[in-house]
Design a protein around this motif. Structure first.
Motif, mmCIF file in Angstrom:
data_model
loop_
_atom_site.group_PDB
_atom_site.id
_atom_site.type_symbol
_atom_site.label_atom_id
_atom_site.label_comp_id
_atom_site.label_asym_id
_atom_site.label_seq_id
_atom_site.Cartn_x
_atom_site.Cartn_y
_atom_site.Cartn_z
ATOM 1 N N UNK A 59 0.806 -1.222 0.000
ATOM 2 C CA UNK A 59 0.000 0.000 0.000
ATOM 3 C C UNK A 59 0.839 1.273 0.000
ATOM 4 N N UNK A 60 0.402 2.232 -0.809
ATOM 5 C CA UNK A 60 1.124 3.501 -0.954
ATOM 6 C C UNK A 60 0.118 4.527 -1.496
ATOM 7 N N UNK A 61 0.185 5.777 -1.050
ATOM 8 C CA UNK A 61 -0.804 6.773 -1.492
ATOM 9 C C UNK A 61 -0.748 7.091 -2.982
ATOM 10 N N UNK A 62 0.355 6.765 -3.653
ATOM 11 C CA UNK A 62 0.463 6.994 -5.088
ATOM 12 C C UNK A 62 0.171 5.729 -5.894
ATOM 13 N N UNK A 63 -0.365 4.721 -5.209
ATOM 14 C CA UNK A 63 -0.578 3.414 -5.853
ATOM 15 C C UNK A 63 -1.939 2.860 -5.451
ATOM 16 N N UNK A 64 -1.950 2.020 -4.420
ATOM 17 C CA UNK A 64 -3.198 1.501 -3.850
ATOM 18 C C UNK A 64 -3.130 1.761 -2.349
ATOM 19 N N UNK A 65 -3.773 2.807 -1.847
ATOM 20 C CA UNK A 65 -3.653 3.137 -0.422
ATOM 21 C C UNK A 65 -4.418 2.151 0.457
ATOM 22 N N UNK A 66 -4.077 2.142 1.734
ATOM 23 C CA UNK A 66 -4.823 1.329 2.686
ATOM 24 C C UNK A 66 -6.307 1.669 2.614
ATOM 25 N N UNK A 67 -7.142 0.648 2.404
ATOM 26 C CA UNK A 67 -8.601 0.753 2.446
ATOM 27 C C UNK A 67 -9.166 1.686 1.365
ATOM 28 N N UNK A 68 -8.356 2.041 0.379
ATOM 29 C CA UNK A 68 -8.825 2.977 -0.627
ATOM 30 C C UNK A 68 -8.848 2.368 -2.026
ATOM 31 N N UNK A 69 -9.544 3.044 -2.923
ATOM 32 C CA UNK A 69 -9.578 2.631 -4.316
ATOM 33 C C UNK A 69 -8.215 2.891 -4.944
ATOM 34 N N UNK A 70 -7.742 2.022 -5.834
ATOM 35 C CA UNK A 70 -6.457 2.266 -6.512
ATOM 36 C C UNK A 70 -6.415 3.652 -7.143
ATOM 37 N N UNK A 71 -5.273 4.306 -7.054
ATOM 38 C CA UNK A 71 -5.099 5.687 -7.520
ATOM 39 C C UNK A 71 -4.445 5.753 -8.899
ATOM 40 N N UNK B 79 4.014 -9.932 -6.625
ATOM 41 C CA UNK B 79 2.677 -9.875 -6.044
ATOM 42 C C UNK B 79 2.316 -8.439 -5.713
ATOM 43 N N UNK B 80 1.018 -8.207 -5.576
ATOM 44 C CA UNK B 80 0.496 -6.956 -5.051
ATOM 45 C C UNK B 80 -0.035 -7.221 -3.647
ATOM 46 N N UNK B 81 0.099 -6.230 -2.767
ATOM 47 C CA UNK B 81 -0.431 -6.370 -1.418
ATOM 48 C C UNK B 81 -1.354 -5.188 -1.131
ATOM 49 N N UNK C 153 -17.317 -1.507 -0.474
ATOM 50 C CA UNK C 153 -16.226 -0.703 -1.026
ATOM 51 C C UNK C 153 -14.949 -1.533 -1.131
ATOM 52 N N UNK C 154 -14.692 -2.373 -0.121
ATOM 53 C CA UNK C 154 -13.511 -3.237 -0.159
ATOM 54 C C UNK C 154 -13.545 -4.190 -1.338
ATOM 55 N N UNK C 155 -14.715 -4.755 -1.619
ATOM 56 C CA UNK C 155 -14.862 -5.657 -2.771
ATOM 57 C C UNK C 155 -14.618 -4.895 -4.071
ATOM 58 N N UNK C 156 -15.197 -3.709 -4.175
ATOM 59 C CA UNK C 156 -15.002 -2.902 -5.382
ATOM 60 C C UNK C 156 -13.522 -2.556 -5.575
ATOM 61 N N UNK C 157 -12.863 -2.158 -4.499
ATOM 62 C CA UNK C 157 -11.457 -1.782 -4.590
ATOM 63 C C UNK C 157 -10.576 -2.976 -4.961
#
Length: 291
Positions: free
Chosen positions: A36-48, A70-72, A87-91
């Protein structure tokens, strides 16, 4: 042969996301796990990210020779409240699409429920997986799950039983060494039970919080609902690494080309290069000793 990946989390404050590939290469790694990273896929958020950014990730991987194991992502797949679970399923569905675009066949994650609402969280997990397993199977992606401290299931065996109940080879298990003492310290019995469904092992050390009659760590006031663990350099804690790698060797994990060993030390950012290189050397030594 098992792949050894770097978790680049210690470099988040000093490097841009795309530069993590250069960091991994400089420390001798041929593989990286994108966390997880704010410029990638943040914690609990939709991919950026959009298609152009995914292309840049592919290009940086090719330029450095560091491939993505792998992606985490961490999403609220088992959340007891429906809006956040959906939202988690969608993300995660979008994350699966990104994995396909990158040619990555493994996603590692956590259950991400709540221990004080365990029954509701387990029900939410199974609802989420009813939606996600068909998506995973169509994409040819495996989702491996870690029973994380402070989740609705923390014990390793109980976590495996919940995953096994899905009756799908598209979902496997992540064994996190730094969660050893929350999972029940059961490497020698759990790893044989997991078999080929063990997809990844994270290599970082931790202290046994259960020692000294439970007084190794003291929080005030007593009875706080906290979970304490570390992600330290191998050898700086209480994990029995020869026992763990012995079990991995006997199970065939260390010989599998699809298996992942990931260095994920988090508490040594100020010496991240030194620790990352030392972790790689130590993991290779353990593989050689127990293959």
């Amino acid at each position: 042969m098992v792949r050894i990946a770097l978790d680049p989390t210690p470099y988040h404050s000093t490097h841009e996301f795309l530069d993590f590939f250069d960091v991994a290469a400089a420390n001798g790694y041929e593989w990286i796990q994108l966390t997880p990273h704010p410029d990638w896929i943040p914690f609990f958020g939709h991919p950026r990210v959009d298609d152009d950014y995914v292309r840049k990730v592919r290009e940086r991987s090719a330029a450095t020779g560091v491939q993505i194991t792998s992606l985490l992502p961490v999403q609220r797949l088992s959340w007891p409240e429906e809006p956040l679970r959906r939202a988690g399923v969608r993300n995660l569905t979008r994350t699966i699409e990104i994995a396909q675009e990158l040619g990555v066949s493994v996603i590692n994650t956590e259950f991400s429920g709540r221990p004080e609402r365990a029954e509701e969280s387990e029900a939410g997990f199974y609802r989420s997986m009813e939606e996600l397993i068909p998506v995973l199977e169509r994409a040819g992606v495996t989702l491996n799950i870690d029973p994380h401290p402070d989740d609705f299931v923390e014990d390793g065996l109980a976590g495996w039983q919940i995953i096994r109940g899905l009756n799908s080879d598209a979902v496997g298990f992540v064994y996190v060494a730094s969660h050893t003492f929350h999972m029940g310290d059961r490497a020698e019995s759990l790893i044989p039970a997991l078999g080929d469904r063990l997809g990844a092992v994270y290599c970082a050390d931790t202290f046994d919080h259960t020692r000294s009659h439970g007084l190794r760590y003291i929080t005030n006031p007593p009875g706080n609902a906290v979970r304490v663990h570390q992600h330290q350099e191998i050898g700086d804690g209480d994990v029995d690494w020869d026992q763990l790698f012995g079990a991995l060797g006997r199970s065939g994990f260390l010989a599998r080309e699809d298996a992942i060993l990931c260095s994920n030390v988090f508490g040594e950012n100020e010496r991240a290069d030194e620790v990352s290189a030392a972790q790689l050397a130590r993991i290779r030594e353990l593989i050689a000793a127990h293959s």
